[in-house]
Design a protein around this motif. Sequence first.
Motif, short mmCIF file in Angstrom:
data_model
loop_
_atom_site.label_atom_id
_atom_site.label_comp_id
_atom_site.label_asym_id
_atom_site.label_seq_id
_atom_site.Cartn_x
_atom_site.Cartn_y
_atom_site.Cartn_z
N LEU A 408 -31.62 44.48 -50.86
CA LEU A 408 -31.82 43.88 -49.55
C LEU A 408 -30.49 43.68 -48.83
N VAL A 409 -29.48 43.16 -49.54
CA VAL A 409 -28.15 42.97 -48.95
C VAL A 409 -27.56 44.30 -48.52
N MET A 410 -27.74 45.32 -49.37
CA MET A 410 -27.21 46.65 -49.05
C MET A 410 -27.88 47.19 -47.79
N ALA A 411 -29.19 47.01 -47.66
CA ALA A 411 -29.91 47.51 -46.50
C ALA A 411 -29.48 46.79 -45.22
N ILE A 412 -29.35 45.46 -45.29
CA ILE A 412 -28.95 44.68 -44.11
C ILE A 412 -27.53 45.04 -43.68
N SER A 413 -26.63 45.15 -44.64
CA SER A 413 -25.24 45.49 -44.32
C SER A 413 -25.15 46.88 -43.72
N ALA A 414 -25.87 47.83 -44.30
CA ALA A 414 -25.86 49.20 -43.78
C ALA A 414 -26.44 49.25 -42.37
N LEU A 415 -27.44 48.42 -42.11
CA LEU A 415 -28.05 48.36 -40.78
C LEU A 415 -27.03 47.89 -39.74
N ILE A 416 -26.25 46.86 -40.12
CA ILE A 416 -25.22 46.35 -39.21
C ILE A 416 -24.16 47.41 -38.96
N LEU A 417 -23.73 48.09 -40.02
CA LEU A 417 -22.70 49.12 -39.87
C LEU A 417 -23.19 50.29 -39.01
N SER A 418 -24.45 50.66 -39.20
CA SER A 418 -24.99 51.75 -38.38
C SER A 418 -25.07 51.36 -36.91
N ALA A 419 -25.33 50.06 -36.65
CA ALA A 419 -25.36 49.58 -35.27
C ALA A 419 -23.97 49.62 -34.64
N LEU A 420 -22.93 49.64 -35.49
CA LEU A 420 -21.55 49.71 -34.99
C LEU A 420 -21.07 51.14 -34.79
N GLY A 421 -21.97 52.10 -35.00
CA GLY A 421 -21.64 53.49 -34.72
C GLY A 421 -21.37 54.35 -35.93
N MET A 422 -21.52 53.81 -37.13
CA MET A 422 -21.27 54.60 -38.33
C MET A 422 -22.50 55.45 -38.65
N THR A 423 -22.28 56.61 -39.27
CA THR A 423 -23.39 57.48 -39.64
C THR A 423 -24.17 56.89 -40.81
N PHE A 424 -25.34 57.47 -41.09
CA PHE A 424 -26.18 57.00 -42.20
C PHE A 424 -25.40 57.04 -43.52
N GLU A 425 -24.73 58.18 -43.77
CA GLU A 425 -23.97 58.35 -45.01
C GLU A 425 -22.84 57.34 -45.10
N GLU A 426 -22.13 57.14 -43.99
CA GLU A 426 -21.01 56.19 -43.99
C GLU A 426 -21.49 54.76 -44.17
N ALA A 427 -22.57 54.39 -43.48
CA ALA A 427 -23.06 53.02 -43.53
C ALA A 427 -23.53 52.64 -44.93
N PHE A 428 -24.40 53.47 -45.51
CA PHE A 428 -24.92 53.15 -46.85
C PHE A 428 -23.88 53.38 -47.93
N GLY A 429 -23.09 54.45 -47.79
CA GLY A 429 -22.07 54.75 -48.79
C GLY A 429 -20.99 53.69 -48.87
N ILE A 454 -13.03 51.58 -39.40
CA ILE A 454 -14.25 50.78 -39.29
C ILE A 454 -14.01 49.62 -38.32
N PRO A 455 -14.95 49.32 -37.42
CA PRO A 455 -14.77 48.20 -36.48
C PRO A 455 -14.55 46.88 -37.21
N ALA A 456 -13.93 45.93 -36.53
CA ALA A 456 -13.56 44.64 -37.14
C ALA A 456 -14.77 43.93 -37.75
N LEU A 457 -15.89 43.88 -37.02
CA LEU A 457 -17.09 43.23 -37.55
C LEU A 457 -17.55 43.90 -38.84
N GLY A 458 -17.47 45.23 -38.86
CA GLY A 458 -17.85 45.96 -40.06
C GLY A 458 -16.97 45.60 -41.26
N LYS A 459 -15.69 45.39 -41.01
CA LYS A 459 -14.78 45.02 -42.10
C LYS A 459 -15.11 43.64 -42.65
N TRP A 460 -15.51 42.70 -41.77
CA TRP A 460 -15.89 41.36 -42.24
C TRP A 460 -17.20 41.42 -43.04
N VAL A 461 -18.13 42.26 -42.60
CA VAL A 461 -19.38 42.44 -43.35
C VAL A 461 -19.09 43.01 -44.73
#
Length: 488
Positions: A408-429, A454-461
């Motif tokens: 669940l944490v992995m899915a939520i974090s990847a969702l946030i990263l994808s919203a920041l412009g990262m690709t599916f592979e980058e977000a989940f990986g 990676i955007p600043a918010l993504g680094k904090w996540v």
Amino acid sequence: MSEINFRIVVRIIGFLLCFQALFMLLPLGVAIYYNESDIFAFLTTIIITASVGTFSIFLFKKHNNQMGKREGFLIVSTSWIFFSLFGMLPFLINGDIKNVTDAFFETISGFTTTGATILDNIESLPHGMLFWRSLIQWLGGMGIILFTLAVLPMLNSGGGIQLFNAEVPGITHDKLRPRISETAKRLWGIYLSITALLVILLVLGPMNFFDAVCHALTTTATGGYSTKQNSIAYWDSAYIEYVIIIFMLISGINFSLVYHAALGDYKKLLQDEEARWFLLVVLLATIAISGGLFISGQTYGGIEPTIRTALFQVSSCITTTGFATADFTKWGSFFSVVIFCIMFFGACAGSTSGGAKTIRMVVVLKNTANEFYRHLHPNAIVPVRINRRVISYDLVSKILAFLFVYVLVMAISALILSALGMTFEEAFGCTLSCLSNVGPGFGKMSSDFSFETIPALGKWVLSFDMLIGRLELFTVLILFTPYFWKKS
């Protein structure tokens, strides 16, 4: 449930900061030896850290020694944040990292032994900074709180077992001695011995003494920080790679088993079910990847170099060390999926590795097999057994809950990263890499070995993912529940 004893929380964190200041004397010594620009940065940080730690100790000199589970969770969770906040100061003061977000990311990545970095020119750092990066991984590998339990007698009668259980990864914790301080001393003793032996072996190869020390620290911690931007590939040495493979695998095994093996009792290690499963997964993944490389024509100059490259990447990723001799993301999607899976599994509980841990996967596998059997025989009582011991249903339930929250944490974090412009592979990986404390990135982050873009918010996540991954989720996440803070 009584009120949380904040006085002892502040006091113990003060002791921990003082220990951190003491350890900073080592990179200061390196900086002085090489006479480089980071002397002032370490000296200033030591003064600040020691002052805050000393103030915290004497602020509540008269305090209640009572420490329960809530105090243990609070101390462990917040202390790792304080380690990172004060540990990042040398990078900022010396100007090697320009902003707080990147400095905190780099430091918590070190302490949690993740090894993800925002630096794109590691060789440009002064020697003191390079050594500090390696040292914080080594401290985080076994745990600075575990070190404190070994040298601070006041904790043995004041809830030390709560701190031990909250910091040491795994579903159960083996005490090598009746007193928790004796257990901590033995674990740190074997940890130090393995590190020293690895330094000697690396020096016998093409590494100089400084690089050997730094890589020994980060190998036994399964951290992965290197003194070179190209990681272990820089040396292009079969000897170095085989030595590091062996020590990565050793560090991925429960240290209590390593301790007994070091004393000549190999029986416990050979008979341990988790260790056997761990090594079996390493073998199968190596066969799958090396076979795939041969079939796809992506060989590395022959049979032995290709198998060695596959074994190195498998060992590095399953032990969550994160060293690299090749960019596995360029091999193809099949190889990335295999690596993704073993990064999720991780190595053994009680080791310095991250991930979900092999023991949890074995328990789930056996419980699932039992469920198939119970479909045919609904009245049958078929317990899960590990090392011939019955695993209680309560523990099985906790493991299932852990894996659910992990995903669940992995899915939520990847969702946030994808919203920041990262690709599916980058977000989940990248999420899995940080949550499992592995280090290597995916997509664009794998090509330059850096998370800088990676955007600043993504680094904090991802920083948060590293923390909860190192402390196995519940130790940190429980702080966000209302009943943790309620007085009943």
